[in-house]
Design a protein around this motif. Structure first.
Motif, mmCIF file in Angstrom:
data_model
loop_
_atom_site.group_PDB
_atom_site.id
_atom_site.type_symbol
_atom_site.label_atom_id
_atom_site.label_comp_id
_atom_site.label_asym_id
_atom_site.label_seq_id
_atom_site.Cartn_x
_atom_site.Cartn_y
_atom_site.Cartn_z
ATOM 1 N N GLU A 43 0.827 -1.209 0.000
ATOM 2 C CA GLU A 43 0.000 0.000 0.000
ATOM 3 C C GLU A 43 0.866 1.265 0.000
ATOM 4 O O GLU A 43 0.605 2.198 -0.743
ATOM 5 C CB GLU A 43 -0.938 -0.011 1.212
ATOM 6 C CG GLU A 43 -2.026 -1.056 1.099
ATOM 7 C CD GLU A 43 -2.815 -1.259 2.388
ATOM 8 O OE1 GLU A 43 -2.520 -0.586 3.407
ATOM 9 O OE2 GLU A 43 -3.732 -2.104 2.370
ATOM 10 N N ARG A 44 1.922 1.287 0.807
ATOM 11 C CA ARG A 44 2.799 2.472 0.866
ATOM 12 C C ARG A 44 3.506 2.737 -0.454
ATOM 13 O O ARG A 44 3.814 3.880 -0.779
ATOM 14 C CB ARG A 44 3.842 2.316 1.975
ATOM 15 C CG ARG A 44 3.260 2.530 3.329
ATOM 16 C CD ARG A 44 4.316 2.906 4.322
ATOM 17 N NE ARG A 44 3.771 2.821 5.669
ATOM 18 C CZ ARG A 44 4.499 2.867 6.756
ATOM 19 N NH1 ARG A 44 5.803 2.991 6.674
ATOM 20 N NH2 ARG A 44 3.936 2.801 7.929
ATOM 21 N N PRO A 92 -0.353 -2.895 -6.347
ATOM 22 C CA PRO A 92 -1.639 -3.585 -6.185
ATOM 23 C C PRO A 92 -1.550 -4.748 -5.204
ATOM 24 O O PRO A 92 -0.512 -5.386 -5.075
ATOM 25 C CB PRO A 92 -1.941 -4.086 -7.600
ATOM 26 C CG PRO A 92 -0.611 -4.200 -8.258
ATOM 27 C CD PRO A 92 0.235 -3.109 -7.662
ATOM 28 N N CYS A 93 -2.656 -4.995 -4.532
ATOM 29 C CA CYS A 93 -2.763 -6.160 -3.643
ATOM 30 C C CYS A 93 -3.571 -7.274 -4.307
ATOM 31 O O CYS A 93 -3.654 -8.376 -3.783
ATOM 32 C CB CYS A 93 -3.415 -5.755 -2.321
ATOM 33 S SG CYS A 93 -2.381 -4.731 -1.269
ATOM 34 N N SER A 147 -1.661 -15.645 2.203
ATOM 35 C CA SER A 147 -2.096 -15.915 3.577
ATOM 36 C C SER A 147 -1.107 -15.382 4.608
ATOM 37 O O SER A 147 -1.433 -15.255 5.787
ATOM 38 C CB SER A 147 -2.300 -17.416 3.783
ATOM 39 O OG SER A 147 -1.078 -18.112 3.595
ATOM 40 N N ARG A 148 0.097 -15.003 4.173
ATOM 41 C CA ARG A 148 1.127 -14.496 5.091
ATOM 42 C C ARG A 148 1.363 -12.993 4.945
ATOM 43 O O ARG A 148 2.268 -12.446 5.573
ATOM 44 C CB ARG A 148 2.434 -15.257 4.864
ATOM 45 C CG ARG A 148 2.314 -16.733 5.196
ATOM 46 C CD ARG A 148 3.616 -17.468 5.049
ATOM 47 N NE ARG A 148 4.640 -16.874 5.917
ATOM 48 C CZ ARG A 148 5.945 -17.111 5.777
ATOM 49 N NH1 ARG A 148 6.378 -17.910 4.828
ATOM 50 N NH2 ARG A 148 6.815 -16.544 6.581
ATOM 51 N N TRP A 149 0.569 -12.308 4.131
ATOM 52 C CA TRP A 149 0.800 -10.889 3.861
ATOM 53 C C TRP A 149 0.559 -9.989 5.058
ATOM 54 O O TRP A 149 0.940 -8.825 5.028
ATOM 55 C CB TRP A 149 -0.056 -10.423 2.687
ATOM 56 C CG TRP A 149 0.438 -10.888 1.355
ATOM 57 C CD1 TRP A 149 1.348 -11.866 1.097
ATOM 58 C CD2 TRP A 149 0.033 -10.399 0.085
ATOM 59 N NE1 TRP A 149 1.527 -12.026 -0.248
ATOM 60 C CE2 TRP A 149 0.727 -11.135 -0.887
ATOM 61 C CE3 TRP A 149 -0.872 -9.426 -0.313
ATOM 62 C CZ2 TRP A 149 0.564 -10.912 -2.242
ATOM 63 C CZ3 TRP A 149 -1.037 -9.199 -1.662
ATOM 64 C CH2 TRP A 149 -0.321 -9.934 -2.608
ATOM 65 N N ASP A 150 -0.041 -10.483 6.132
ATOM 66 C CA ASP A 150 -0.243 -9.668 7.324
ATOM 67 C C ASP A 150 0.892 -9.855 8.335
ATOM 68 O O ASP A 150 0.840 -9.329 9.436
ATOM 69 C CB ASP A 150 -1.607 -9.954 7.953
ATOM 70 C CG ASP A 150 -2.748 -9.435 7.079
ATOM 71 O OD1 ASP A 150 -2.618 -8.314 6.548
ATOM 72 O OD2 ASP A 150 -3.738 -10.146 6.911
ATOM 73 N N TRP A 208 14.941 -8.099 3.253
ATOM 74 C CA TRP A 208 14.269 -8.948 2.273
ATOM 75 C C TRP A 208 14.419 -8.389 0.872
ATOM 76 O O TRP A 208 14.432 -7.172 0.666
ATOM 77 C CB TRP A 208 12.777 -9.037 2.571
ATOM 78 C CG TRP A 208 12.400 -10.021 3.635
ATOM 79 C CD1 TRP A 208 13.228 -10.794 4.392
ATOM 80 C CD2 TRP A 208 11.071 -10.315 4.062
ATOM 81 N NE1 TRP A 208 12.506 -11.544 5.267
ATOM 82 C CE2 TRP A 208 11.176 -11.276 5.088
ATOM 83 C CE3 TRP A 208 9.824 -9.868 3.691
ATOM 84 C CZ2 TRP A 208 10.056 -11.791 5.731
ATOM 85 C CZ3 TRP A 208 8.718 -10.388 4.341
ATOM 86 C CH2 TRP A 208 8.841 -11.348 5.348
ATOM 87 N N GLU A 209 14.510 -9.284 -0.096
ATOM 88 C CA GLU A 209 14.434 -8.924 -1.510
ATOM 89 C C GLU A 209 13.083 -9.410 -2.010
ATOM 90 O O GLU A 209 12.824 -10.611 -2.055
ATOM 91 C CB GLU A 209 15.569 -9.560 -2.304
ATOM 92 C CG GLU A 209 16.905 -8.927 -1.964
ATOM 93 C CD GLU A 209 17.995 -9.300 -2.943
ATOM 94 O OE1 GLU A 209 17.682 -9.658 -4.099
ATOM 95 O OE2 GLU A 209 19.156 -9.224 -2.532
ATOM 96 N N ILE A 210 12.214 -8.460 -2.345
ATOM 97 C CA ILE A 210 10.828 -8.757 -2.695
ATOM 98 C C ILE A 210 10.601 -8.472 -4.178
ATOM 99 O O ILE A 210 10.988 -7.416 -4.676
ATOM 100 C CB ILE A 210 9.861 -7.896 -1.859
ATOM 101 C CG1 ILE A 210 10.105 -8.140 -0.362
ATOM 102 C CG2 ILE A 210 8.412 -8.168 -2.241
ATOM 103 C CD1 ILE A 210 9.413 -7.156 0.548
ATOM 104 N N GLU A 211 10.006 -9.416 -4.857
ATOM 105 C CA GLU A 211 9.597 -9.228 -6.251
ATOM 106 C C GLU A 211 8.082 -9.295 -6.299
ATOM 107 O O GLU A 211 7.479 -10.243 -5.789
ATOM 108 C CB GLU A 211 10.185 -10.309 -7.163
ATOM 109 C CG GLU A 211 11.699 -10.247 -7.301
ATOM 110 C CD GLU A 211 12.182 -9.009 -8.024
ATOM 111 O OE1 GLU A 211 11.494 -8.539 -8.959
ATOM 112 O OE2 GLU A 211 13.245 -8.493 -7.650
ATOM 113 N N VAL A 212 7.473 -8.277 -6.875
ATOM 114 C CA VAL A 212 6.023 -8.244 -7.068
ATOM 115 C C VAL A 212 5.781 -8.656 -8.510
ATOM 116 O O VAL A 212 6.226 -7.977 -9.439
ATOM 117 C CB VAL A 212 5.448 -6.842 -6.776
ATOM 118 C CG1 VAL A 212 3.940 -6.849 -6.960
ATOM 119 C CG2 VAL A 212 5.820 -6.398 -5.371
#
Length: 70
Positions: free
Chosen positions: A28-29, A33-34, A49-52, A59-63
């Motif tokens: 969101e920040r 998109p979610c 299920s783990r997004w909260d 971390w290295e995050i790929e969307v």
């Protein structure tokens, strides 16, 4: 107690946040998109299920978005 900044890489771009946040809050920040996306964290699929859960430092995050066509 002083908050420790959270530094992560999202789609190859480094970001630092002043406080702890969840994966969903991070999206969101960054105005990402979610819906209709998948996440990979450090090369492994990260289920919705783990997004909260809190984002881990470094971390290295790929969307990833689905692309139609062939």
């Amino acid at each position: 107690m002083t908050a420790i900044p959270v530094g992560v890489t999202v789609n190859g771009e480094d970001h630092v946040f002043p406080d702890e946040l969840t994966v969903r809050q991070l999206l969101e920040r960054l105005s990402l998109p979610c819906q209709g996306v998948a996440l990979a964290i450090d090369g492994a699929v990260f289920p919705k299920s783990r997004w909260d859960e809190p984002v881990g430092r470094g971390w290295e995050i790929e969307v990833l978005t689905a692309v139609q066509g062939g």
